[in-house]
Design a protein around this motif. Structure first.
Motif, PDB file in Angstrom:
ATOM      1  N   LEU A  50       0.854  -1.187   0.000  1.00  0.00           N
ATOM      2  CA  LEU A  50       0.000   0.000   0.000  1.00  0.00           C
ATOM      3  C   LEU A  50       0.890   1.237   0.000  1.00  0.00           C
ATOM      4  O   LEU A  50       1.687   1.443   0.924  1.00  0.00           O
ATOM      5  CB  LEU A  50      -0.913  -0.007   1.223  1.00  0.00           C
ATOM      6  N   GLN A  51       0.762   2.045  -1.054  1.00  0.00           N
ATOM      7  CA  GLN A  51       1.570   3.254  -1.169  1.00  0.00           C
ATOM      8  C   GLN A  51       1.128   4.296  -0.130  1.00  0.00           C
ATOM      9  O   GLN A  51       0.026   4.211   0.415  1.00  0.00           O
ATOM     10  CB  GLN A  51       1.423   3.834  -2.578  1.00  0.00           C
ATOM     11  N   PRO A  52       1.979   5.299   0.140  1.00  0.00           N
ATOM     12  CA  PRO A  52       1.602   6.338   1.103  1.00  0.00           C
ATOM     13  C   PRO A  52       0.260   7.002   0.792  1.00  0.00           C
ATOM     14  O   PRO A  52      -0.496   7.347   1.709  1.00  0.00           O
ATOM     15  CB  PRO A  52       2.756   7.335   0.994  1.00  0.00           C
ATOM     16  N   GLY A  53      -0.052   7.172  -0.493  1.00  0.00           N
ATOM     17  CA  GLY A  53      -1.348   7.751  -0.850  1.00  0.00           C
ATOM     18  C   GLY A  53      -2.507   6.871  -0.434  1.00  0.00           C
ATOM     19  O   GLY A  53      -3.607   7.363  -0.146  1.00  0.00           O
ATOM     20  N   GLY A  54      -2.289   5.560  -0.395  1.00  0.00           N
ATOM     21  CA  GLY A  54      -3.309   4.633   0.086  1.00  0.00           C
ATOM     22  C   GLY A  54      -3.434   4.660   1.592  1.00  0.00           C
ATOM     23  O   GLY A  54      -4.544   4.575   2.140  1.00  0.00           O
ATOM     24  N   VAL A  55      -2.303   4.772   2.272  1.00  0.00           N
ATOM     25  CA  VAL A  55      -2.334   4.892   3.740  1.00  0.00           C
ATOM     26  C   VAL A  55      -3.093   6.149   4.141  1.00  0.00           C
ATOM     27  O   VAL A  55      -3.920   6.133   5.065  1.00  0.00           O
ATOM     28  CB  VAL A  55      -0.895   4.915   4.305  1.00  0.00           C
ATOM     29  N   ARG A  56      -2.848   7.240   3.428  1.00  0.00           N
ATOM     30  CA  ARG A  56      -3.550   8.498   3.718  1.00  0.00           C
ATOM     31  C   ARG A  56      -5.057   8.342   3.486  1.00  0.00           C
ATOM     32  O   ARG A  56      -5.868   8.864   4.258  1.00  0.00           O
ATOM     33  CB  ARG A  56      -2.985   9.609   2.834  1.00  0.00           C
ATOM     34  N   ALA A  57      -5.439   7.621   2.425  1.00  0.00           N
ATOM     35  CA  ALA A  57      -6.862   7.400   2.157  1.00  0.00           C
ATOM     36  C   ALA A  57      -7.509   6.585   3.274  1.00  0.00           C
ATOM     37  O   ALA A  57      -8.631   6.873   3.698  1.00  0.00           O
ATOM     38  CB  ALA A  57      -7.042   6.701   0.810  1.00  0.00           C
ATOM     39  N   LEU A  58      -6.798   5.573   3.766  1.00  0.00           N
ATOM     40  CA  LEU A  58      -7.313   4.786   4.899  1.00  0.00           C
ATOM     41  C   LEU A  58      -7.573   5.680   6.103  1.00  0.00           C
ATOM     42  O   LEU A  58      -8.574   5.524   6.808  1.00  0.00           O
ATOM     43  CB  LEU A  58      -6.322   3.690   5.300  1.00  0.00           C
ATOM     44  N   GLU A  59      -6.656   6.600   6.341  1.00  0.00           N
ATOM     45  CA  GLU A  59      -6.824   7.529   7.466  1.00  0.00           C
ATOM     46  C   GLU A  59      -8.069   8.383   7.271  1.00  0.00           C
ATOM     47  O   GLU A  59      -8.837   8.601   8.222  1.00  0.00           O
ATOM     48  CB  GLU A  59      -5.581   8.401   7.608  1.00  0.00           C
ATOM     49  N   LYS A  60      -8.291   8.877   6.063  1.00  0.00           N
ATOM     50  CA  LYS A  60      -9.482   9.687   5.787  1.00  0.00           C
ATOM     51  C   LYS A  60     -10.765   8.889   6.004  1.00  0.00           C
ATOM     52  O   LYS A  60     -11.794   9.451   6.394  1.00  0.00           O
ATOM     53  CB  LYS A  60      -9.424  10.220   4.353  1.00  0.00           C
ATOM     54  N   LEU A  61     -10.710   7.595   5.729  1.00  0.00           N
ATOM     55  CA  LEU A  61     -11.888   6.738   5.892  1.00  0.00           C
ATOM     56  C   LEU A  61     -12.083   6.279   7.339  1.00  0.00           C
ATOM     57  O   LEU A  61     -13.078   5.626   7.652  1.00  0.00           O
ATOM     58  CB  LEU A  61     -11.766   5.515   4.983  1.00  0.00           C
ATOM     59  N   GLY A  62     -11.133   6.607   8.195  1.00  0.00           N
ATOM     60  CA  GLY A  62     -11.215   6.154   9.586  1.00  0.00           C
ATOM     61  C   GLY A  62     -10.898   4.681   9.739  1.00  0.00           C
ATOM     62  O   GLY A  62     -11.339   4.028  10.695  1.00  0.00           O
ATOM     63  N   LEU A  63     -10.086   4.129   8.812  1.00  0.00           N
ATOM     64  CA  LEU A  63      -9.778   2.693   8.823  1.00  0.00           C
ATOM     65  C   LEU A  63      -8.281   2.434   8.993  1.00  0.00           C
ATOM     66  O   LEU A  63      -7.804   1.337   8.698  1.00  0.00           O
ATOM     67  CB  LEU A  63     -10.275   2.050   7.526  1.00  0.00           C
ATOM     68  N   LYS A 115      -8.982  -7.728   8.335  1.00  0.00           N
ATOM     69  CA  LYS A 115      -9.178  -6.588   9.233  1.00  0.00           C
ATOM     70  C   LYS A 115     -10.238  -5.631   8.690  1.00  0.00           C
ATOM     71  O   LYS A 115     -11.081  -5.109   9.434  1.00  0.00           O
ATOM     72  CB  LYS A 115      -7.853  -5.846   9.427  1.00  0.00           C
ATOM     73  N   LEU A 116     -10.214  -5.403   7.373  1.00  0.00           N
ATOM     74  CA  LEU A 116     -11.230  -4.534   6.772  1.00  0.00           C
ATOM     75  C   LEU A 116     -12.616  -5.151   6.899  1.00  0.00           C
ATOM     76  O   LEU A 116     -13.600  -4.451   7.165  1.00  0.00           O
ATOM     77  CB  LEU A 116     -10.896  -4.274   5.298  1.00  0.00           C
ATOM     78  N   ARG A 117     -12.697  -6.461   6.715  1.00  0.00           N
ATOM     79  CA  ARG A 117     -13.983  -7.134   6.878  1.00  0.00           C
ATOM     80  C   ARG A 117     -14.477  -7.019   8.314  1.00  0.00           C
ATOM     81  O   ARG A 117     -15.674  -6.821   8.557  1.00  0.00           O
ATOM     82  CB  ARG A 117     -13.854  -8.605   6.489  1.00  0.00           C
ATOM     83  N   GLY A 118     -13.553  -7.138   9.251  1.00  0.00           N
ATOM     84  CA  GLY A 118     -13.931  -6.971  10.645  1.00  0.00           C
ATOM     85  C   GLY A 118     -14.462  -5.583  10.924  1.00  0.00           C
ATOM     86  O   GLY A 118     -15.444  -5.412  11.659  1.00  0.00           O
ATOM     87  N   ALA A 119     -13.824  -4.569  10.308  1.00  0.00           N
ATOM     88  CA  ALA A 119     -14.298  -3.194  10.480  1.00  0.00           C
ATOM     89  C   ALA A 119     -15.691  -3.023   9.898  1.00  0.00           C
ATOM     90  O   ALA A 119     -16.542  -2.329  10.476  1.00  0.00           O
ATOM     91  CB  ALA A 119     -13.322  -2.221   9.816  1.00  0.00           C
ATOM     92  N   ALA A 120     -15.954  -3.662   8.763  1.00  0.00           N
ATOM     93  CA  ALA A 120     -17.287  -3.570   8.153  1.00  0.00           C
ATOM     94  C   ALA A 120     -18.333  -4.245   9.027  1.00  0.00           C
ATOM     95  O   ALA A 120     -19.425  -3.703   9.250  1.00  0.00           O
ATOM     96  CB  ALA A 120     -17.264  -4.205   6.762  1.00  0.00           C
ATOM     97  N   LYS A 121     -18.008  -5.415   9.551  1.00  0.00           N
ATOM     98  CA  LYS A 121     -18.946  -6.145  10.394  1.00  0.00           C
ATOM     99  C   LYS A 121     -19.274  -5.369  11.667  1.00  0.00           C
ATOM    100  O   LYS A 121     -20.400  -5.436  12.188  1.00  0.00           O
ATOM    101  CB  LYS A 121     -18.378  -7.517  10.768  1.00  0.00           C
ATOM    102  N   ASP A 122     -18.276  -4.638  12.173  1.00  0.00           N
ATOM    103  CA  ASP A 122     -18.471  -3.884  13.417  1.00  0.00           C
ATOM    104  C   ASP A 122     -19.130  -2.528  13.198  1.00  0.00           C
ATOM    105  O   ASP A 122     -19.476  -1.843  14.167  1.00  0.00           O
ATOM    106  CB  ASP A 122     -17.112  -3.677  14.114  1.00  0.00           C
ATOM    107  N   SER A 123     -19.279  -2.133  11.938  1.00  0.00           N
ATOM    108  CA  SER A 123     -19.869  -0.831  11.654  1.00  0.00           C
ATOM    109  C   SER A 123     -21.385  -0.879  11.789  1.00  0.00           C
ATOM    110  O   SER A 123     -22.004  -1.905  11.479  1.00  0.00           O
ATOM    111  CB  SER A 123     -19.498  -0.370  10.241  1.00  0.00           C
ATOM    112  N   PRO A 124     -21.994   0.204  12.243  1.00  0.00           N
ATOM    113  CA  PRO A 124     -23.459   0.220  12.343  1.00  0.00           C
ATOM    114  C   PRO A 124     -24.091   0.143  10.956  1.00  0.00           C
ATOM    115  O   PRO A 124     -23.493   0.565   9.958  1.00  0.00           O
ATOM    116  CB  PRO A 124     -23.752   1.562  13.014  1.00  0.00           C
TER     117      PRO A 124
END
Length: 460
Positions: A50-63, A115-124
């Motif tokens: 994951l490039q730095p631009g992808g890491v930054r996008a994850l941060e914007k998404l709260g993930l 981990k992303l799937r876990g975040a989705a499952k835990d989301s309202p």
């Protein structure tokens, strides 16, 4: 408890894109159904950097936390080897915080997806379902997409689920893409992947690109004890069953990689399974299907050489979640408003996707170097990087997804072409100039042939 059949969003596929989008929409208050045919941890040989631009996008998404607890490795840049010579290309400083150096991450793809799937499952507001989607349902008169028909894995019964918006994010081998995108997928080569155990890397925390009289070889760490090697194989893939593929790798790789990698590579050849993935290119298309959105590799692919796929996809999610947020589109049943926003999405994503996609396709052409002019450009590119300064910091900013400026990319690409011509003339005698002048024209024309078809595909 029975699952209700009507949703704001129905998402097909719970990979990087589907899971991230499901979590994001759910947190915005949208009622989401996330459908995946197999919720077991996936096992892939790409989608690991994951490039730095992808890491930054994850941060914007709260993930951002999805990169924690998966033995992810910090990546601080690239090391390029050209016939035994090396040049280091570090990530640049963060434009928003010059004192901070940007970093990427590399990891086991399946752990990240889990981990992303876990975040989705835990989301309202998010409901998950293990099922195989068999059909995208459309109104027979208006052609608007209404939802999906799927087979529930647990009950083996056919079920129907309806949504105001259906998102197809079923990846590289999408079963629904051809129904909505007429552009064919182009496959230039295959990556053959193998995992090295406890490998000694020439430059730790770097992605390694090894160039020579062979297609490119990539090496990068994906865990404390695991290092991924990807070997580009052009043409028909040799058979793994009869040992032809293993012999090809042994012949090409052993003589090409740094000596510190040879022991772990030879050991891996004897113990690890060889796996392959096609290296595909699919330019983006405008969305004119009411009620439907394609995202991720189902929608847009580029050669994985530069590791930009997830960066594009995650930034697409940042953009689409903003454009379709409840503040901008209170109801996804407002089809005209949704279509208008999706058209805006198509154009707003252009800067980043164009940079990443052209870089991937153009660098692959240079690094694979299938003819003498491409080999001239390959050497010129390496010598260009050796100059350092902005000749490194701006190209790596483009590749990392931090500088989404197409004009800057085209400028550097043709600077590389001109520098390749300079390298061609450097040290030549006056007697050689007439022949080299013709050769320089052909080299520059080859550069045009590399970049302009991709640029046209991206901006048409």
């Amino acid at each position: 408890m029975s699952i209700p059949s009507q949703y704001d969003v129905v998402i097909v596929g719970a990979g990087v894109v589907g899971s991230s989008l499901g979590a994001t929409f759910g947190r915005q208050g949208r009622k989401v159904l996330l459908i995946e045919r197999d919720w077991a941890e996936p096992d892939r040989i790409v989608g690991e950097l994951l490039q730095p631009g992808g890491v930054r996008a994850l941060e914007k998404l709260g993930l951002r936390e999805c990169l924690e607890g998966i033995d992810a490795i910090d990546v601080v840049g690239y090391s390029i080897s050209y016939h035994g010579e090396n040049v280091s290309i570090p990530y640049a400083s963060d434009p928003n915080a010059p004192e901070k150096t940007l970093e990427g991450r590399s990891f086991h793809h399946g752990r990240f997806v889990a981990k992303l799937r876990g975040a989705a499952k835990d989301s309202p507001n998010v409901t998950v379902l293990e099922a195989t989607v068999n059909e995208i349902i459309s109104d027979k008169v208006t052609r608007q997409v209404l939802g999906v028909r799927c087979t529930n894995k647990k009950t083996e019964q056919s079920e129907y689920y309806y949504g105001s918006l259906t998102v197809v994010a079923d990846g590289t081998f999408s079963k629904f893409r051809r129904d909505y995108i007429s552009t064919p997928v182009q496959i230039r080569s295959h990556f053959v992947g193998i995992v090295l155990k406890d490998a000694i890397l020439p430059s730790p925390f770097h992605g390694h690109v090894i160039l020579g009289d062979h297609p490119p070889i990539l090496v990068y760490q994906i865990g404390t004890h695991e290092t991924r090697m990807l070997v580009d194989v052009q043409g028909k893939l040799p058979s793994a069953a009869n040992g032809d593929l293993k012999r090809r790798l042994e012949e090409v790789v052993t003589a090409s990689i740094p000596t510190c990698l040879v022991p772990s590579f030879k050991a891996a050849l004897e113990t690890e399974r060889l796996r392959s993935m096609p290296n595909s290119y699919l330019p983006p298309s405008a969305n004119d299907n009411h009620g439907l959105l394609l995202l991720g590799d189902a929608y847009n692919m580029r050669h994985p050489l530069t590791g930009g796929g997830m960066t594009v996809a995650l930034n697409d999610i940042v953009l689409i979640s903003n454009l379709l947020s409840p503040g901008r589109v209170p109801s996804l049943d407002d089809t005209n408003r949704v279509v208008s926003q999706l058209n805006e999405f198509y154009w707003k994503r252009k800067n980043l996707s164009t940079v990443i996609n052209i870089l991937a396709q153009a660098l692959y052409a240079l690094f694979a170097a299938e003819d003498s002019r491409l080999r001239r450009l390959q050497e010129g590119c390496f010598r260009y990087f050796q100059r350092g300064g902005i000749y490194v910091s701006e190209p790596i900013g483009l590749l990392s997804g931090i500088l989404p400026v197409p004009f800057l990319l085209i400028t550097h690409f043709f600077n590389v072409a001109l520098y390749s011509i300079y390298v061609l003339f450097r040290g030549a005698s006056w007697a050689q100039y007439p022949a080299l002048t013709l050769e320089s024209v052909l080299v520059f024309w080859k550069a045009c042939q590399v970049v302009f078809p991709v640029l046209w595909s991206e901006w048409r």
